[in-house]
Design a protein around this motif. Structure first.
Motif, PDB file in Angstrom:
ATOM      1  N   ARG A 145       0.843  -1.196   0.000  1.00  0.00           N
ATOM      2  CA  ARG A 145       0.000   0.000   0.000  1.00  0.00           C
ATOM      3  C   ARG A 145       0.879   1.246   0.000  1.00  0.00           C
ATOM      4  NH1 ARG A 145      -4.555   1.967   4.375  1.00  0.00           N
ATOM      5  NH2 ARG A 145      -4.805   4.026   3.451  1.00  0.00           N
ATOM      6  N   GLU A 146       0.435   2.239  -0.733  1.00  0.00           N
ATOM      7  CA  GLU A 146       1.118   3.534  -0.733  1.00  0.00           C
ATOM      8  C   GLU A 146       0.457   4.424   0.311  1.00  0.00           C
ATOM      9  OE1 GLU A 146       1.834   5.409  -4.476  1.00  0.00           O
ATOM     10  OE2 GLU A 146       2.379   3.510  -5.422  1.00  0.00           O
ATOM     11  N   TYR A 147       1.297   5.023   1.147  1.00  0.00           N
ATOM     12  CA  TYR A 147       0.837   5.938   2.197  1.00  0.00           C
ATOM     13  C   TYR A 147       1.420   7.317   1.931  1.00  0.00           C
ATOM     14  CZ  TYR A 147      -0.550   1.872   5.001  1.00  0.00           C
ATOM     15  OH  TYR A 147      -1.132   0.711   5.460  1.00  0.00           O
ATOM     16  N   GLN A 148       0.675   8.311   2.328  1.00  0.00           N
ATOM     17  CA  GLN A 148       1.152   9.691   2.251  1.00  0.00           C
ATOM     18  C   GLN A 148       1.728  10.087   3.609  1.00  0.00           C
ATOM     19  OE1 GLN A 148       1.043  11.446  -0.732  1.00  0.00           O
ATOM     20  NE2 GLN A 148       0.420   9.409  -1.415  1.00  0.00           N
ATOM     21  N   GLY A 157       2.131  11.616   7.001  1.00  0.00           N
ATOM     22  CA  GLY A 157       1.121  12.029   7.968  1.00  0.00           C
ATOM     23  C   GLY A 157      -0.088  11.121   8.045  1.00  0.00           C
ATOM     24  N   GLN A 158      -0.175  10.159   7.146  1.00  0.00           N
ATOM     25  CA  GLN A 158      -1.308   9.230   7.133  1.00  0.00           C
ATOM     26  C   GLN A 158      -1.064   8.107   8.147  1.00  0.00           C
ATOM     27  OE1 GLN A 158      -1.922   7.477   3.260  1.00  0.00           O
ATOM     28  NE2 GLN A 158      -3.963   6.758   3.779  1.00  0.00           N
ATOM     29  N   VAL A 159      -2.123   7.689   8.847  1.00  0.00           N
ATOM     30  CA  VAL A 159      -2.007   6.566   9.774  1.00  0.00           C
ATOM     31  C   VAL A 159      -1.688   5.310   8.970  1.00  0.00           C
ATOM     32  CG1 VAL A 159      -3.217   5.099  11.436  1.00  0.00           C
ATOM     33  CG2 VAL A 159      -3.573   7.578  11.483  1.00  0.00           C
ATOM     34  N   CYS A 160      -0.621   4.618   9.374  1.00  0.00           N
ATOM     35  CA  CYS A 160      -0.221   3.410   8.644  1.00  0.00           C
ATOM     36  C   CYS A 160      -0.223   2.166   9.522  1.00  0.00           C
ATOM     37  CB  CYS A 160       1.150   3.601   7.998  1.00  0.00           C
ATOM     38  SG  CYS A 160       2.496   3.846   9.159  1.00  0.00           S
ATOM     39  N   ASP A 198      -1.879   5.497  17.208  1.00  0.00           N
ATOM     40  CA  ASP A 198      -1.684   5.462  15.761  1.00  0.00           C
ATOM     41  C   ASP A 198      -0.227   5.730  15.429  1.00  0.00           C
ATOM     42  OD1 ASP A 198      -4.395   5.040  15.265  1.00  0.00           O
ATOM     43  OD2 ASP A 198      -4.828   7.181  15.068  1.00  0.00           O
ATOM     44  N   TYR A 220       2.065   7.215  12.363  1.00  0.00           N
ATOM     45  CA  TYR A 220       1.916   8.053  11.182  1.00  0.00           C
ATOM     46  C   TYR A 220       3.131   7.903  10.264  1.00  0.00           C
ATOM     47  CZ  TYR A 220      -1.759  10.154  13.958  1.00  0.00           C
ATOM     48  OH  TYR A 220      -2.899  10.338  14.705  1.00  0.00           O
ATOM     49  N   ASN A 237       6.067  10.094   2.213  1.00  0.00           N
ATOM     50  CA  ASN A 237       5.317   9.310   1.232  1.00  0.00           C
ATOM     51  C   ASN A 237       6.101   8.041   0.929  1.00  0.00           C
ATOM     52  OD1 ASN A 237       3.604  11.515   1.089  1.00  0.00           O
ATOM     53  ND2 ASN A 237       4.395  12.228  -0.868  1.00  0.00           N
TER      54      ASN A 237
END
Length: 128
Positions: A50-53, A55-58, A69, A71, A75
């Motif tokens: 999966r690609e995450y940006q 600041g996105q919860v991963c 969470d 983060y 990217n």
């Protein structure tokens, strides 16, 4: 004072990132973060491929105190998850900078990590 290795960079959300080569990085939570969480009992890892940006919860880390969470600091696409943490989440407490890494990510070619904190900046950040 927490151990803050100088061979990686850090986010204000207490995530470390260590470059393996020009586009592959390992990420994990800092010693400071795991000490604040207490005994870690469960990890919900990032999704493979999966690609995450930034600041996105991963991921989610659960301790006896709380769930927290994780983060993504930059990217990137998850290319490997530390499966050992699923059976032994306490490795995040014991070895947060060694065997306790969360995942490996592939960064886009143009990704700059210089917006993250170096070790001395992170030490100042957690001391304030």
């Amino acid at each position: 004072m927490s151990n803050v290795p100088d061979d990686r960079v850090y986010s204000p959300q207490h995530i470390w990132l260590k470059m393996q080569d020009s586009v592959i990085a390992i990420i994990g939570i800092t010693e400071f973060a795991q000490s604040e969480l207490g005994d870690i009992v469960y990890i919900e890892p990032p999704d493979l491929d999966r690609e995450y940006q930034a600041g996105q919860v991963c991921a989610v880390v659960e301790s006896v105190k709380t769930a927290s969470d994780v983060y993504m600091p930059v990217n990137g696409r998850v290319i490997e998850v530390n499966g050992d943490l699923l059976d032994a989440p306490e490795m995040l407490n014991e070895l947060p900078y060694e065997n306790g890494w969360l995942c490996k990510i592939e960064l886009p070619i143009d990704t700059a990590i210089d917006s993250l904190l170096d070790a001395s900046q992170y030490e100042e950040y957690i001391a304030s």
